[in-house]
Motif scaffolding. Structure first.
Motif, PDB file in Angstrom:
ATOM      1  N   LEU A  12       0.826  -1.205   0.000  1.00 27.65           N
ATOM      2  CA  LEU A  12       0.000   0.000   0.000  1.00 27.65           C
ATOM      3  C   LEU A  12       0.860   1.255   0.000  1.00 27.65           C
ATOM      4  CD1 LEU A  12      -2.795  -1.059   2.497  1.00 27.65           C
ATOM      5  CD2 LEU A  12      -3.050  -0.665   0.066  1.00 27.65           C
ATOM      6  N   THR A  13       1.945   1.204  -0.732  1.00 27.41           N
ATOM      7  CA  THR A  13       2.840   2.358  -0.764  1.00 27.41           C
ATOM      8  C   THR A  13       2.546   3.307  -1.911  1.00 27.41           C
ATOM      9  OG1 THR A  13       4.432   1.071  -2.044  1.00 27.41           O
ATOM     10  CG2 THR A  13       4.716   1.114   0.361  1.00 27.41           C
ATOM     11  N   ASN A  14       1.731   2.880  -2.888  1.00 27.81           N
ATOM     12  CA  ASN A  14       1.417   3.758  -4.019  1.00 27.81           C
ATOM     13  C   ASN A  14       0.041   3.412  -4.582  1.00 27.81           C
ATOM     14  OD1 ASN A  14       1.719   1.519  -5.905  1.00 27.81           O
ATOM     15  ND2 ASN A  14       3.932   1.755  -5.601  1.00 27.81           N
ATOM     16  N   ASP A  15      -0.400   4.202  -5.550  1.00 23.55           N
ATOM     17  CA  ASP A  15      -1.741   4.028  -6.109  1.00 23.55           C
ATOM     18  C   ASP A  15      -1.910   2.693  -6.817  1.00 23.55           C
ATOM     19  OD1 ASP A  15      -2.921   6.476  -5.319  1.00 23.55           O
ATOM     20  OD2 ASP A  15      -1.772   7.520  -6.854  1.00 23.55           O
ATOM     21  N   GLU A  16      -0.862   2.237  -7.479  1.00 24.31           N
ATOM     22  CA  GLU A  16      -0.958   0.967  -8.200  1.00 24.31           C
ATOM     23  C   GLU A  16      -1.244  -0.184  -7.239  1.00 24.31           C
ATOM     24  OE1 GLU A  16       1.695  -1.930 -11.124  1.00 24.31           O
ATOM     25  OE2 GLU A  16       2.435   0.070 -10.588  1.00 24.31           O
ATOM     26  N   GLU A  17      -0.524  -0.211  -6.120  1.00 24.47           N
ATOM     27  CA  GLU A  17      -0.742  -1.279  -5.145  1.00 24.47           C
ATOM     28  C   GLU A  17      -2.089  -1.119  -4.444  1.00 24.47           C
ATOM     29  OE1 GLU A  17       0.986  -3.829  -5.042  1.00 24.47           O
ATOM     30  OE2 GLU A  17       2.606  -3.137  -6.328  1.00 24.47           O
ATOM     31  N   TYR A  18      -2.500   0.119  -4.255  1.00 20.19           N
ATOM     32  CA  TYR A  18      -3.823   0.397  -3.674  1.00 20.19           C
ATOM     33  C   TYR A  18      -4.905  -0.270  -4.525  1.00 20.19           C
ATOM     34  CZ  TYR A  18      -7.805   3.304  -2.060  1.00 20.19           C
ATOM     35  OH  TYR A  18      -9.005   3.745  -1.562  1.00 20.19           O
ATOM     36  N   ASP A  68      -6.290  -0.729   6.771  1.00 21.64           N
ATOM     37  CA  ASP A  68      -4.915  -0.506   6.319  1.00 21.64           C
ATOM     38  C   ASP A  68      -4.771   0.858   5.644  1.00 21.64           C
ATOM     39  OD1 ASP A  68      -4.266  -2.962   7.298  1.00 21.64           O
ATOM     40  OD2 ASP A  68      -4.248  -3.991   5.363  1.00 21.64           O
ATOM     41  N   ILE A  69      -5.771   1.222   4.852  1.00 21.40           N
ATOM     42  CA  ILE A  69      -5.735   2.526   4.182  1.00 21.40           C
ATOM     43  C   ILE A  69      -5.735   3.649   5.213  1.00 21.40           C
ATOM     44  CG2 ILE A  69      -7.037   4.121   2.713  1.00 21.40           C
ATOM     45  CD1 ILE A  69      -5.632   1.863   1.207  1.00 21.40           C
ATOM     46  N   ALA A  70      -6.602   3.524   6.219  1.00 24.43           N
ATOM     47  CA  ALA A  70      -6.682   4.560   7.259  1.00 24.43           C
ATOM     48  C   ALA A  70      -5.342   4.707   7.973  1.00 24.43           C
ATOM     49  CB  ALA A  70      -7.786   4.209   8.252  1.00 24.43           C
ATOM     50  N   ARG A  71      -4.676   3.578   8.223  1.00 23.99           N
ATOM     51  CA  ARG A  71      -3.375   3.624   8.897  1.00 23.99           C
ATOM     52  C   ARG A  71      -2.336   4.328   8.027  1.00 23.99           C
ATOM     53  NH1 ARG A  71      -2.343  -1.484   9.039  1.00 23.99           N
ATOM     54  NH2 ARG A  71      -0.965  -1.419   7.226  1.00 23.99           N
ATOM     55  N   GLU A  72      -2.339   4.005   6.726  1.00 24.30           N
ATOM     56  CA  GLU A  72      -1.363   4.607   5.820  1.00 24.30           C
ATOM     57  C   GLU A  72      -1.607   6.114   5.659  1.00 24.30           C
ATOM     58  OE1 GLU A  72       1.206   3.193   4.735  1.00 24.30           O
ATOM     59  OE2 GLU A  72       0.780   1.090   5.107  1.00 24.30           O
ATOM     60  N   ALA A  75      -0.463   8.070   8.510  1.00 24.11           N
ATOM     61  CA  ALA A  75       1.001   8.146   8.526  1.00 24.11           C
ATOM     62  C   ALA A  75       1.538   9.109   7.466  1.00 24.11           C
ATOM     63  CB  ALA A  75       1.591   6.754   8.312  1.00 24.11           C
ATOM     64  N   GLY A  76       0.619   9.725   6.696  1.00 21.61           N
ATOM     65  CA  GLY A  76       1.034  10.716   5.709  1.00 21.61           C
ATOM     66  C   GLY A  76       1.080  10.225   4.280  1.00 21.61           C
ATOM     67  N   ARG A  77       0.684   8.962   4.047  1.00 23.69           N
ATOM     68  CA  ARG A  77       0.697   8.415   2.690  1.00 23.69           C
ATOM     69  C   ARG A  77      -0.443   9.033   1.866  1.00 23.69           C
ATOM     70  NH1 ARG A  77       4.864   5.003   1.822  1.00 23.69           N
ATOM     71  NH2 ARG A  77       4.225   3.693   3.569  1.00 23.69           N
ATOM     72  N   LYS A  78      -0.203   9.303   0.597  1.00 23.16           N
ATOM     73  CA  LYS A  78      -1.204   9.897  -0.286  1.00 23.16           C
ATOM     74  C   LYS A  78      -1.670   8.879  -1.322  1.00 23.16           C
ATOM     75  CE  LYS A  78      -0.606  14.045   1.489  1.00 23.16           C
ATOM     76  NZ  LYS A  78      -1.652  14.701   2.308  1.00 23.16           N
ATOM     77  N   PHE A  79      -2.982   8.793  -1.503  1.00 19.09           N
ATOM     78  CA  PHE A  79      -3.558   7.912  -2.520  1.00 19.09           C
ATOM     79  C   PHE A  79      -4.561   8.706  -3.347  1.00 19.09           C
ATOM     80  CE2 PHE A  79      -2.550   5.060   1.063  1.00 19.09           C
ATOM     81  CZ  PHE A  79      -1.648   4.210   0.431  1.00 19.09           C
ATOM     82  N   ALA A  80      -4.559   8.472  -4.652  1.00 20.42           N
ATOM     83  CA  ALA A  80      -5.426   9.229  -5.563  1.00 20.42           C
ATOM     84  C   ALA A  80      -6.897   9.056  -5.212  1.00 20.42           C
ATOM     85  CB  ALA A  80      -5.173   8.793  -7.006  1.00 20.42           C
ATOM     86  N   PHE A  81      -7.315   7.800  -4.975  1.00 22.44           N
ATOM     87  CA  PHE A  81      -8.737   7.580  -4.710  1.00 22.44           C
ATOM     88  C   PHE A  81      -9.153   8.229  -3.394  1.00 22.44           C
ATOM     89  CE2 PHE A  81     -12.451   5.387  -3.082  1.00 22.44           C
ATOM     90  CZ  PHE A  81     -13.284   5.408  -4.184  1.00 22.44           C
ATOM     91  N   GLU A  82      -8.291   8.170  -2.381  1.00 18.88           N
ATOM     92  CA  GLU A  82      -8.625   8.785  -1.095  1.00 18.88           C
ATOM     93  C   GLU A  82      -8.729  10.300  -1.232  1.00 18.88           C
ATOM     94  OE1 GLU A  82      -9.466   7.155   1.765  1.00 18.88           O
ATOM     95  OE2 GLU A  82      -9.383   5.413   0.429  1.00 18.88           O
ATOM     96  N   ALA A  83      -7.868  10.891  -2.079  1.00 18.77           N
ATOM     97  CA  ALA A  83      -7.952  12.336  -2.328  1.00 18.77           C
ATOM     98  C   ALA A  83      -9.281  12.679  -2.999  1.00 18.77           C
ATOM     99  CB  ALA A  83      -6.787  12.782  -3.204  1.00 18.77           C
ATOM    100  N   MET A  84      -9.697  11.821  -3.924  1.00 16.66           N
ATOM    101  CA  MET A  84     -10.969  12.019  -4.617  1.00 16.66           C
ATOM    102  C   MET A  84     -12.136  11.884  -3.633  1.00 16.66           C
ATOM    103  SD  MET A  84     -12.233   9.894  -7.957  1.00 16.66           S
ATOM    104  CE  MET A  84     -13.791  10.209  -8.772  1.00 16.66           C
ATOM    105  N   MET A 180      -4.185  10.183 -10.428  1.00 11.68           N
ATOM    106  CA  MET A 180      -3.194   9.101 -10.524  1.00 11.68           C
ATOM    107  C   MET A 180      -1.916   9.602 -11.199  1.00 11.68           C
ATOM    108  SD  MET A 180      -4.061   5.863  -9.496  1.00 11.68           S
ATOM    109  CE  MET A 180      -3.540   4.632 -10.688  1.00 11.68           C
ATOM    110  N   SER A 181      -2.077  10.496 -12.188  1.00  6.11           N
ATOM    111  CA  SER A 181      -0.905  10.966 -12.937  1.00  6.11           C
ATOM    112  C   SER A 181      -0.380  12.301 -12.423  1.00  6.11           C
ATOM    113  CB  SER A 181      -1.256  11.090 -14.423  1.00  6.11           C
ATOM    114  OG  SER A 181      -2.318  12.010 -14.595  1.00  6.11           O
ATOM    115  N   GLY A 182      -0.993  12.788 -11.336  1.00  8.95           N
ATOM    116  CA  GLY A 182      -0.504  14.015 -10.718  1.00  8.95           C
ATOM    117  C   GLY A 182      -1.016  15.288 -11.360  1.00  8.95           C
ATOM    118  N   GLU A 183      -2.003  15.208 -12.270  1.00  7.54           N
ATOM    119  CA  GLU A 183      -2.533  16.403 -12.914  1.00  7.54           C
ATOM    120  C   GLU A 183      -3.484  17.136 -11.970  1.00  7.54           C
ATOM    121  OE1 GLU A 183      -4.420  15.196 -16.486  1.00  7.54           O
ATOM    122  OE2 GLU A 183      -2.669  14.129 -17.240  1.00  7.54           O
TER     123      GLU A 183
END
Length: 472
Positions: A12-18, A68-72, A75-84, A180-183
């Motif tokens: 769960l370190t990046n969007d792809e693994e998410y 697991d997502i809530a924990r990440e 801890a400061g981890r960023k995910f595209a879907f969670e931002a959405m 996902m692509s940072g736009e």
């Protein structure tokens, strides 16, 4: 256990693994979907035994996933879907729905439409009819998934089942892909919402703006009345009218000014919402107390502001109890009362949009309004056939109707108008909910009708026709 925990963090370190992690859950949902469809199409009843097992697996994996997502995230981890999800303030249920649609979009693009009732059954991991009824609120027209244009619907609803197919919108997919692509795809969305906030502030001075909650087909009216309304609406949307040179000859009074008059609660406000929905516009609901001011000249300005705001933001004006601002000047008590009516009449004539005026007291309106009205619709109390339709229209699709229910018999037994019918059905639905069932019977509806009849303020009206309250 420590190795498993480390593995979860690693995946769960990046969007792809998410998304990979969620897709394993999506496959379980899709397996459940195939079972549901197999049962619906008359497959082996033994398939039903697989649903509790799938529900258990989905629930266990989803709970672990979101924990697991809530924990990440904490801890400061960023995910595209969670931002959405944060951007649109999605609840957990709405996140589950949107993730499933993303899964379909990536893996089953040819099968990415999902009927509303099927989706309710998929998302309900308790296999409970009451749960499905509770979750139905997420799929109403004004719910977040629809109002934020994340999910769209196609098709129609029938009396016995829902064929309302839902799918992910291209807007939602664009936002997710952009994140996902940072736009910074949300910048335009933010600007639009800022404009809407300004619109809301402007309108709060004179009333409120809202999305219409009813469609034209939701309103129970005589066909002759509907035909008359539709003629003007279709003509209004016809671009060819502009090529006839109307503006060169007619300088004022080119708007569609509609007067709805009749007893209280016979559907006037509901039809106003249906018209706005048909035109794809929002309603500006004018609140009369906000218009009047004790300061000289302020009321005149507020009246002019109604039409200015409606023009600037392309809104349909709805002035309820229009007789409070358009009363007969012959009975005006003071000079400024006459001036208010004069200003209203002038603004109506200049306005080129759609303005709807409703009143229970059409005889109190100023005679000068008559020539400024394009369409007059008289609302009458419903007859037996219309009452039967109103009874039927208030039964939610998620509720089964028992074979003994006779809507025409109910219409004849309770000479209610729409508002009383709505209350009677709500009474009956509460009784069904307390039984923890999803089938409504004739006994329930009769009980609901009797409860409503006993609660009337005027005992005399219990003996006769009850035709003076709103429906819808």
């Amino acid at each position: 256990m420590e190795m498993q925990s480390e593995e979860k963090v690693k995946t769960l370190t990046n969007d792809e693994e998410y998304m990979k992690r969620y897709f394993t859950i999506g496959e379980l949902y899709y397996a459940k979907r195939l079972v549901i469809r197999g049962l619906r199409d008359g497959g082996d009843v033994a398939l039903a035994g697989k649903i509790p097992e799938l529900n258990w697996d989905i629930k266990a994996k989803e709970v672990a996933f979101f924990e697991d997502i809530a924990r990440e995230v904490s801890a400061g981890r960023k995910f595209a879907f969670e931002a959405m999800a944060e951007r649109f303030k999605l609840e957990t249920y709405e996140k589950r729905v949107l993730l499933f649609f993303l899964f379909l979009e990536f893996f089953y693009v040819d099968d990415n439409l999902c009927p509303e009732m099927e989706l309710l059954e998929l998302m309900n991991l308790e296999d409970s009819p009451i749960g499905r009824m509770r979750d139905f609120r997420y799929f109403r027209k004004n719910a977040t998934l629809f109002s934020k244009r994340l999910v769209t619907g196609e098709g129609i609803k029938t009396e016995k089942c829902a064929t309302f197919n839902m799918a992910l919108t291209s807007f939602a997919l664009d936002i997710f892909s952009g994140l996902m692509s940072g736009e910074k795809i949300l910048e335009e969305k933010n600007k639009k919402e800022a404009d809407l906030d300004n619109q809301k502030k402007e309108c709060e001075e004179i009333g409120m703006v809202r999305e219409p909650e009813y469609e034209l087909e939701d309103v129970v009216l005589k066909e002759s009345v509907k035909d008359k309304v539709m003629f003007f609406l279709v003509a209004l949307k016809e671009p060819a009218i502009q090529t006839l040179g109307v503006g060169q000859v007619i300088k004022k009074g080119k708007g569609l000014n509609v007067l709805f008059y009749g007893p209280p609660g016979t559907g006037k406000s509901m039809l106003a919402e249906g018209i706005a929905a048909y035109l794809g516009k929002k309603l500006l609901l004018v609140e009369t107390p906000k218009i009047f001011s004790r300061w000289v000249g302020e009321t005149d300005k507020a009246i002019a502001r109604i039409f200015q705001v409606a023009k600037e933001h392309d809104l349909v004006i709805c002035l309820d109890e229009a007789d409070s601002l358009l009363y007969n000047r012959c009975y005006a008590g003071q000079e400024h009362d006459i001036r208010f009516v004069n200003v209203m009449l002038q603004e109506i004539e200049r306005f080129e949009g759609v303005a709807i005026f409703t009143t229970n007291l059409d005889s109190h309106l100023d005679p000068a309004l008559e020539r400024r009205i394009t369409l007059r619709v008289q609302f009458e109390l419903p007859d037996d056939k219309m009452r039967a339709e109103i009874w039927k229209s208030h039964i939610p699709l998620a509720v089964k109707v028992a074979e003994d229910v006779d809507f025409l018999s109910l219409a004849k037994r309770f000479e209610f108008s729409g508002g009383y019918i709505k209350n009677a059905v709500l009474n009956a639905l509460r009784k069904v909910a307390l039984r923890k069932e999803d089938t409504i019977t004739m006994e329930d509806l009769v009980w609901g009708g009797n409860m409503e009849k006993e609660g009337l303020f005027n005992k005399e009206t219990r003996k006769g026709s009850l035709g003076f309250t709103a429906f819808g």
